[in-house]
Design an enzyme around this catalytic site. Sequence first.
Site, PDB file in Angstrom:
ATOM      1  N   THR A 355       0.525  -1.413   0.513  1.00  0.00           N
ATOM      2  CA  THR A 355      -0.702  -0.338  -0.155  1.00  0.00           C
ATOM      3  C   THR A 355       0.666   1.373  -0.576  1.00  0.00           C
ATOM      4  O   THR A 355       2.543   1.249   0.072  1.00  0.00           O
ATOM      5  CB  THR A 355      -1.086  -0.163   1.127  1.00  0.00           C
ATOM      6  OG1 THR A 355      -1.469  -0.723   1.405  1.00  0.00           O
ATOM      7  CG2 THR A 355      -2.161   0.880   1.124  1.00  0.00           C
ATOM      8  N   ASN A 375      -4.232  -4.063  -1.944  1.00  0.00           N
ATOM      9  CA  ASN A 375      -3.751  -5.222  -0.676  1.00  0.00           C
ATOM     10  C   ASN A 375      -2.956  -6.163  -0.350  1.00  0.00           C
ATOM     11  O   ASN A 375      -1.298  -5.230  -0.026  1.00  0.00           O
ATOM     12  CB  ASN A 375      -5.070  -5.718  -0.986  1.00  0.00           C
ATOM     13  CG  ASN A 375      -5.259  -7.011   0.643  1.00  0.00           C
ATOM     14  OD1 ASN A 375      -5.357  -5.783   1.872  1.00  0.00           O
ATOM     15  ND2 ASN A 375      -5.385  -8.077   0.682  1.00  0.00           N
ATOM     16  N   SER A 427      -8.196  -0.480   6.549  1.00  0.00           N
ATOM     17  CA  SER A 427      -8.283  -0.176   7.399  1.00  0.00           C
ATOM     18  C   SER A 427      -7.309   1.417   7.349  1.00  0.00           C
ATOM     19  O   SER A 427      -6.297   1.906   8.300  1.00  0.00           O
ATOM     20  CB  SER A 427      -6.220  -0.623   8.171  1.00  0.00           C
ATOM     21  OG  SER A 427      -6.889  -2.025   8.161  1.00  0.00           O
ATOM     22  N   GLY A 447       0.365  -0.422   5.873  1.00  0.00           N
ATOM     23  CA  GLY A 447       0.675  -1.550   6.954  1.00  0.00           C
ATOM     24  C   GLY A 447      -0.314  -2.554   7.229  1.00  0.00           C
ATOM     25  O   GLY A 447      -0.998  -2.591   8.504  1.00  0.00           O
ATOM     26  N   GLY A 448      -2.079  -1.880   6.591  1.00  0.00           N
ATOM     27  CA  GLY A 448      -3.380  -3.059   7.105  1.00  0.00           C
ATOM     28  C   GLY A 448      -4.179  -2.024   8.157  1.00  0.00           C
ATOM     29  O   GLY A 448      -3.436  -1.449   8.243  1.00  0.00           O
TER      30      GLY A 448
HETATM   31  O1  DON Z   1      -7.814  -1.900   3.006  1.00  0.00           O
HETATM   32  C1  DON Z   1      -6.863  -1.942   4.073  1.00  0.00           C
HETATM   33  O2  DON Z   1      -6.965  -2.167   5.379  1.00  0.00           O
HETATM   34  C2  DON Z   1      -5.930  -3.105   3.322  1.00  0.00           C
HETATM   35  N1  DON Z   1      -5.870  -3.116   1.835  1.00  0.00           N
HETATM   36  C3  DON Z   1      -4.270  -2.284   3.451  1.00  0.00           C
HETATM   37  C4  DON Z   1      -3.306  -3.120   2.812  1.00  0.00           C
HETATM   38  C5  DON Z   1      -2.100  -2.729   3.600  1.00  0.00           C
HETATM   39  O3  DON Z   1      -2.021  -1.783   4.003  1.00  0.00           O
HETATM   40  C6  DON Z   1      -0.769  -3.186   3.214  1.00  0.00           C
HETATM   41  N2  DON Z   1      -0.029  -2.673   3.965  1.00  0.00           N
HETATM   42  N3  DON Z   1       1.355  -3.278   4.744  1.00  0.00           N
END
Ligand code: DON
Length: 542
Positions: A355, A375, A427, A447-448
Amino acid sequence: MKDFERWGALPVHSRRAMVATADADATEAAVTVLREGGNVIDAAVTAAFALSVTQPGMCGLGGGGHLLARFADGAGLCLDFREQAPLAASRDMFAGAPPEASMMGWRAAAVPGAVKGLAAAHRRAGSLPWARLLAPAIRLAAEGHAVGYLRSEMLAGSGVLPHDLESYRIFLRNGRPFQPGEILRQPELAATLDRIARNGADEFYRGATADELARACAAHGGAITKADLAAYACDERQPLIRPYRDREVWTMPPSSAGGVGLLQILGILEGTEFAADGPLSSAFLHWMAEAMRRAFADRAARIGDPAFIAVPEELLDPAHLARLRASIDPSRATPSASLAGCPLCPAEVREAPCTTHVSILDSAGNAAALTFTLNGRYGAGVTVPGLGFLLNNDMNNFAVRPGTPNLYGVVHGEANAIAPGKRPLSSMAPTIVCRAGQAEIVMGTPGGPTIVTALAQALLYMTEFDWNPQDAVNVPKIHHQWMPDVLYVERGFAADITRALAARGHRLESKPSLTDMNAVVRRGGCLEGAADCRREGRAAGI
Ligand code: DON
């Protein structure tokens, strides 16, 4: 305390406008647009298209995201261009399938929203011609860009790219991985971007690009059709705005759970003694972890796409936050199992740092924050033949099987179950902090789930302790997401601090690197920009 009186890194300074992105070419493209008289939205859109080329593992035309802007006159713009489940999707579409079915390959992809979202931003508040904003991306794709050290490692180490012929050809050069400094050219992507520059977003959703994308999905067992593309809509939302001490925090509402989580963490901590022992103290980190644990327990059960789920107002209600606050024991960790959430399931946080985020602020007080994703790293790993972009794997951000963990080990319940046309819970939390009626901090990160917790920490280091943004971005972070009942600690904490946390009952696990944060801050009459020391970002101003 003045920056020169303490240890730490210095941010980049400028006076008229500042950009921070995860990539030097994207920052340069945005800065050039600002120099030409473009506004913060022009610059954000330009950076996003450039990042789609230079960070193909992190974001792109096959993904989606969120944009939050606040203008000098106090007006806001909040765009949700998160992907949507295809019309043929269903709650149990991955039942009985191997776990990776929602993570890689054509069926893992939800309907991309990026092009519509960026076009909506430009239509609502851009000032330069659309084609001007895509020009740097087209050039970077056609002429190529040098692959950085980290990106060459990521390409070579990707688990998904070798499974798809087109991805293998473009991004792994049929088995000759890019060395740092070698040039990656993407002629098919350049041609797609060029058609979008000439024909607008309709090219992607109704034009020849849509035809090609739908044809490829049908040929490979994907679910996205022309009807899905034609039906895709970017939602304009009201930003979530809440006070925090003498500031006002603007952030992303659902379909992201990130903004609610961030505001819950701040709301729980406000009015406690969490900062009394100072930054990085074990008491500070304990309070933070307990607030995080409670915010994620709420999220698991109660947040989903607002078009499908009534997200309870109670989550940010001061009385609810006071109850959560009162349940914290300052000297002991609360077992996660004792907090309500959705049905429990052991989970692990897995590594997938991907991301991308763009922060921009000008001296008049116009601010834009944009977080944008495929994602997982390289998304679903499949590149649309002839179009040159990777598809997302955001179907995995749904509760693929309610009650079981997703790619990030996050557990969600029925509120985030798959349904046709629904947006998977995110997130991502582009955030703008205002003080005295003016934008002061613009921030965001990949960072999810760690997006939520890392932003809370950086924000508190800047506002409670007046740290400069570079130190706030760089400082090692912790992360708790309720389940699994583990406190993740980035490298860099002193052993007596981690021992003190363990003595309070936290089960600690070490994590190598949690974020790629970009922040821009107005501080002492200057604009300060900070790109994360963990990656290859760049802040620059005019
Ligand atoms: O929308 C989300 O929460 C995830 N798709 C974001 C993914 C993400 O930030 C991955 N990074 N480390």
